[in-house]
Motif scaffolding. Structure first.
Motif, PDB file in Angstrom:
ATOM      1  N   MET A   1       0.703  -1.187   0.095  1.00 51.27           N
ATOM      2  CA  MET A   1      -0.146  -0.120   0.022  1.00 51.27           C
ATOM      3  C   MET A   1       0.817   1.326  -0.058  1.00 51.27           C
ATOM      4  O   MET A   1       1.896   1.395   0.699  1.00 51.27           O
ATOM      5  CB  MET A   1      -1.069  -0.046   1.405  1.00 51.27           C
ATOM      6  CG  MET A   1      -1.829   0.961   1.235  1.00 51.27           C
ATOM      7  SD  MET A   1      -2.984   1.135   2.485  1.00 51.27           S
ATOM      8  CE  MET A   1      -2.494   1.719   3.783  1.00 51.27           C
ATOM      9  N   ALA A  65      -8.732  10.383  -2.060  1.00 50.37           N
ATOM     10  CA  ALA A  65      -9.835   9.228  -2.674  1.00 50.37           C
ATOM     11  C   ALA A  65      -9.575   8.737  -3.778  1.00 50.37           C
ATOM     12  O   ALA A  65      -9.631   7.572  -4.132  1.00 50.37           O
ATOM     13  CB  ALA A  65     -11.257   9.934  -2.373  1.00 50.37           C
ATOM     14  N   LEU A  68      -6.931   6.048  -4.118  1.00 49.91           N
ATOM     15  CA  LEU A  68      -7.363   4.552  -3.767  1.00 49.91           C
ATOM     16  C   LEU A  68      -7.942   3.881  -5.040  1.00 49.91           C
ATOM     17  O   LEU A  68      -8.590   4.501  -5.800  1.00 49.91           O
ATOM     18  CB  LEU A  68      -8.429   4.546  -2.690  1.00 49.91           C
ATOM     19  CG  LEU A  68      -7.824   5.395  -1.245  1.00 49.91           C
ATOM     20  CD1 LEU A  68      -9.242   5.593  -0.507  1.00 49.91           C
ATOM     21  CD2 LEU A  68      -6.880   4.347  -0.748  1.00 49.91           C
ATOM     22  N   PRO A  69      -7.732   2.481  -5.081  1.00 45.83           N
ATOM     23  CA  PRO A  69      -8.324   1.769  -5.955  1.00 45.83           C
ATOM     24  C   PRO A  69      -9.880   1.803  -6.024  1.00 45.83           C
ATOM     25  O   PRO A  69     -10.592   2.094  -5.071  1.00 45.83           O
ATOM     26  CB  PRO A  69      -8.017   0.284  -5.714  1.00 45.83           C
ATOM     27  CG  PRO A  69      -7.044   0.226  -4.522  1.00 45.83           C
ATOM     28  CD  PRO A  69      -6.828   1.487  -3.978  1.00 45.83           C
ATOM     29  N   GLN A  70     -10.221   1.838  -7.342  1.00 47.64           N
ATOM     30  CA  GLN A  70     -11.911   2.120  -7.728  1.00 47.64           C
ATOM     31  C   GLN A  70     -12.664   1.194  -7.025  1.00 47.64           C
ATOM     32  O   GLN A  70     -13.866   1.292  -6.740  1.00 47.64           O
ATOM     33  CB  GLN A  70     -11.977   2.502  -9.125  1.00 47.64           C
ATOM     34  CG  GLN A  70     -11.499   3.480  -9.926  1.00 47.64           C
ATOM     35  CD  GLN A  70     -11.839   3.588 -11.210  1.00 47.64           C
ATOM     36  OE1 GLN A  70     -12.117   2.715 -11.794  1.00 47.64           O
ATOM     37  NE2 GLN A  70     -11.957   4.919 -11.798  1.00 47.64           N
ATOM     38  N   GLU A  71     -12.232  -0.108  -6.940  1.00 50.57           N
ATOM     39  CA  GLU A  71     -13.037  -1.164  -6.546  1.00 50.57           C
ATOM     40  C   GLU A  71     -13.410  -0.942  -4.948  1.00 50.57           C
ATOM     41  O   GLU A  71     -14.191  -1.739  -4.445  1.00 50.57           O
ATOM     42  CB  GLU A  71     -12.571  -2.526  -6.768  1.00 50.57           C
ATOM     43  CG  GLU A  71     -11.236  -2.914  -6.230  1.00 50.57           C
ATOM     44  CD  GLU A  71      -9.967  -2.499  -6.853  1.00 50.57           C
ATOM     45  OE1 GLU A  71      -9.054  -2.906  -6.539  1.00 50.57           O
ATOM     46  OE2 GLU A  71     -10.335  -1.855  -8.059  1.00 50.57           O
ATOM     47  N   TYR A  72     -12.684   0.001  -4.098  1.00 46.93           N
ATOM     48  CA  TYR A  72     -13.066   0.140  -2.909  1.00 46.93           C
ATOM     49  C   TYR A  72     -14.436   0.642  -2.676  1.00 46.93           C
ATOM     50  O   TYR A  72     -14.719   1.453  -3.541  1.00 46.93           O
ATOM     51  CB  TYR A  72     -11.878   1.033  -2.178  1.00 46.93           C
ATOM     52  CG  TYR A  72     -10.587   0.657  -1.984  1.00 46.93           C
ATOM     53  CD1 TYR A  72     -10.345  -0.798  -2.393  1.00 46.93           C
ATOM     54  CD2 TYR A  72      -9.825   1.030  -0.987  1.00 46.93           C
ATOM     55  CE1 TYR A  72      -9.116  -1.282  -2.119  1.00 46.93           C
ATOM     56  CE2 TYR A  72      -8.414   0.507  -0.650  1.00 46.93           C
ATOM     57  CZ  TYR A  72      -8.215  -0.633  -1.515  1.00 46.93           C
ATOM     58  OH  TYR A  72      -6.832  -1.140  -0.928  1.00 46.93           O
ATOM     59  N   GLU A  73     -15.106   0.078  -1.769  1.00 46.97           N
ATOM     60  CA  GLU A  73     -16.478   0.619  -1.414  1.00 46.97           C
ATOM     61  C   GLU A  73     -16.299   1.983  -0.814  1.00 46.97           C
ATOM     62  O   GLU A  73     -15.616   2.602  -0.178  1.00 46.97           O
ATOM     63  CB  GLU A  73     -17.146  -0.394  -0.457  1.00 46.97           C
ATOM     64  CG  GLU A  73     -17.547  -1.711  -1.246  1.00 46.97           C
ATOM     65  CD  GLU A  73     -18.212  -2.414  -0.190  1.00 46.97           C
ATOM     66  OE1 GLU A  73     -18.987  -2.139   0.696  1.00 46.97           O
ATOM     67  OE2 GLU A  73     -18.199  -4.028   0.000  1.00 46.97           O
ATOM     68  N   TYR A  74     -17.691   2.584  -1.055  1.00 50.61           N
ATOM     69  CA  TYR A  74     -17.624   4.099  -0.462  1.00 50.61           C
ATOM     70  C   TYR A  74     -19.161   4.253  -0.311  1.00 50.61           C
ATOM     71  O   TYR A  74     -20.037   3.522  -0.888  1.00 50.61           O
ATOM     72  CB  TYR A  74     -16.914   5.247  -1.045  1.00 50.61           C
ATOM     73  CG  TYR A  74     -17.454   5.393  -2.532  1.00 50.61           C
ATOM     74  CD1 TYR A  74     -18.545   6.353  -2.899  1.00 50.61           C
ATOM     75  CD2 TYR A  74     -16.893   4.513  -3.407  1.00 50.61           C
ATOM     76  CE1 TYR A  74     -18.865   6.526  -4.127  1.00 50.61           C
ATOM     77  CE2 TYR A  74     -17.167   4.772  -4.943  1.00 50.61           C
ATOM     78  CZ  TYR A  74     -18.245   5.623  -5.085  1.00 50.61           C
ATOM     79  OH  TYR A  74     -18.588   6.207  -6.203  1.00 50.61           O
TER      80      TYR A  74
END
Length: 111
Positions: A1, A65, A68-74
């Motif tokens: 990371m 933001a 961060l990887p796009q697949e992370y939830e938000y």
């Protein structure tokens, strides 16, 4: 990371815009030395970053933001209004392109 160094982000923004740290310090009601101290820190309290965002009218949180990887939830409900607007604008662009193509066909007499 990858580690996010918020101080570097702030420093790079200030340098890229050729802003004076004394002016920023004045907006934040802090001594000039505080700005230099912020730039050296790899992390800051979110309330401090928020104050800097407001003073500079720049969203450092969005930069974080976006790193961060796009697949992370938000929390998608926070971005719903923006997404609806984008969808409406895309529909309008499609409609206008269709009208434009039709007008071109009418002008040139092609079908």
């Amino acid at each position: 990371m990858d580690k996010i160094h918020i101080g570097n982000m702030i420093k790079n923004y200030i340098d890229s815009k050729n802003l004076k740290r004394s002016g920023i310090a004045h907006l934040l009601h802090t001594p000039n030395t505080a700005i230099y101290a912020y730039e050296k820190r790899d992390s800051l309290k979110t309330s401090t970053v928020m104050r800097i965002c407001h003073a500079l009218k720049y969203n450092f949180f969005m930069d974080i933001a976006n790193s961060l990887p796009q697949e992370y939830e938000y929390n998608r409900s926070l971005s719903v209004a923006k997404d609806v607007l984008i969808e409406q604008q895309n529909a309008e662009i499609t409609r206008l392109n269709n009208e434009n193509n039709l007008l071109k066909e009418l002008i040139t007499g092609k079908k």
